[in-house]
Design an enzyme around this catalytic site. Structure first.
Site, mmCIF file in Angstrom:
data_model
loop_
_atom_site.group_PDB
_atom_site.id
_atom_site.type_symbol
_atom_site.label_atom_id
_atom_site.label_comp_id
_atom_site.label_asym_id
_atom_site.label_seq_id
_atom_site.Cartn_x
_atom_site.Cartn_y
_atom_site.Cartn_z
ATOM 1 N N ASP A 285 14.205 -13.332 -20.321
ATOM 2 C CA ASP A 285 13.960 -13.416 -21.480
ATOM 3 C C ASP A 285 12.440 -13.242 -21.634
ATOM 4 O OD1 ASP A 285 16.524 -14.210 -22.642
ATOM 5 O OD2 ASP A 285 15.923 -16.416 -21.944
ATOM 6 N N ASP A 286 11.678 -12.699 -20.476
ATOM 7 C CA ASP A 286 10.379 -12.398 -20.600
ATOM 8 C C ASP A 286 10.103 -10.877 -21.166
ATOM 9 O OD1 ASP A 286 7.626 -13.391 -19.633
ATOM 10 O OD2 ASP A 286 7.688 -11.529 -18.808
ATOM 11 N N ALA A 287 9.455 -10.840 -22.183
ATOM 12 C CA ALA A 287 9.333 -9.482 -22.473
ATOM 13 C C ALA A 287 8.509 -8.412 -21.583
ATOM 14 C CB ALA A 287 8.600 -9.436 -23.948
#
Length: 214
Positions: free
Chosen positions: A162-164
């Protein structure tokens, strides 16, 4: 977290992980030597790690650092659940946080203050069990829980899909800048196990020389 040249503060798995990753992955073979004197350093208290992750969610490292500075000016250099609750009794909005983030950090403080969570248990719990418990707290989702696993518990094999920034780095280094799906990122990361935390850390550094701190 910021790094140290003191080897006593280096995670016990770090040297083995970097050696294996350099041997398995052509991109990491180039990236790791650029930061060989640096590593994931020791974190602070569980409460501060989680509060800082909430502050930094979905904003740049620079913006998060600025906002955290304002927050600590209002709640103390080393914020505690009590200091946050006391700040809320006046006006926690003076911290510069959005209303929602202020509510989330206050709820976190209440959980710690009322002992609805027992941080000492997390050291011995499985990764997914920690994630599930943390996600039961308002405002904490999987991304925040995984930042806690990486920065506070220093678990070696966390892949925060979920880490851009991680997805951006994978896109840049492995897909010539083309958009990358979570599935594609997971496929690339298979070669990194059981050291996906370490690979993630170096990919973050490839984008920003300023190290993320939680």
């Amino acid at each position: 977290m910021s790094q140290s040249l003191d080897a006593r503060e280096k995670p016990g798995f770090w040297d083995e992980a970097t050696t294996q990753l350099k041997g398995r992955d052509r991109i990491l073979k180039k990236l790791i030597p650029r930061h060989e004197s640096e590593w994931l350093g020791p974190s602070t208290t569980p409460f501060v790690t989680l509060a800082r992750a909430i502050v930094g969610h979905q904003i740049s490292v620079k913006s998060a650092d600025t906002m955290w500075k304002r927050f600590t000016e209002a709640c103390g250099r080393h914020p505690s659940p009590r200091s946050v609750i006391e700040a809320a009794e006046t006006d926690i909005s003076h911290t510069g946080l959005s209303k929602r983030k202020a509510e989330y950090i206050l709820d976190l403080a209440v959980h710690f203050s009322e002992k609805k969570v027992v941080p000492s248990r997390w050291q011995t719990m499985e990764d997914e069990a920690v994630v599930a418990e943390l996600c039961s707290i308002r405002g904490i989702g999987r991304w925040t829980a995984e930042m806690f696993l990486i920065f506070n518990l220093q678990r070696p094999d966390i892949l925060p899909l979920d880490d851009a920034s991680l997805l951006k780095a994978i896109s840049l280094h492995y897909f010539s800048g083309e958009p990358v799906s979570r599935f594609e990122a997971r496929e690339v990361a298979q070669a990194w196990a059981p050291w996906r935390t370490v690979a993630t850390w170096y990919l973050w550094r490839s984008l920003d020389p300023a190290c993320v701190r939680y």
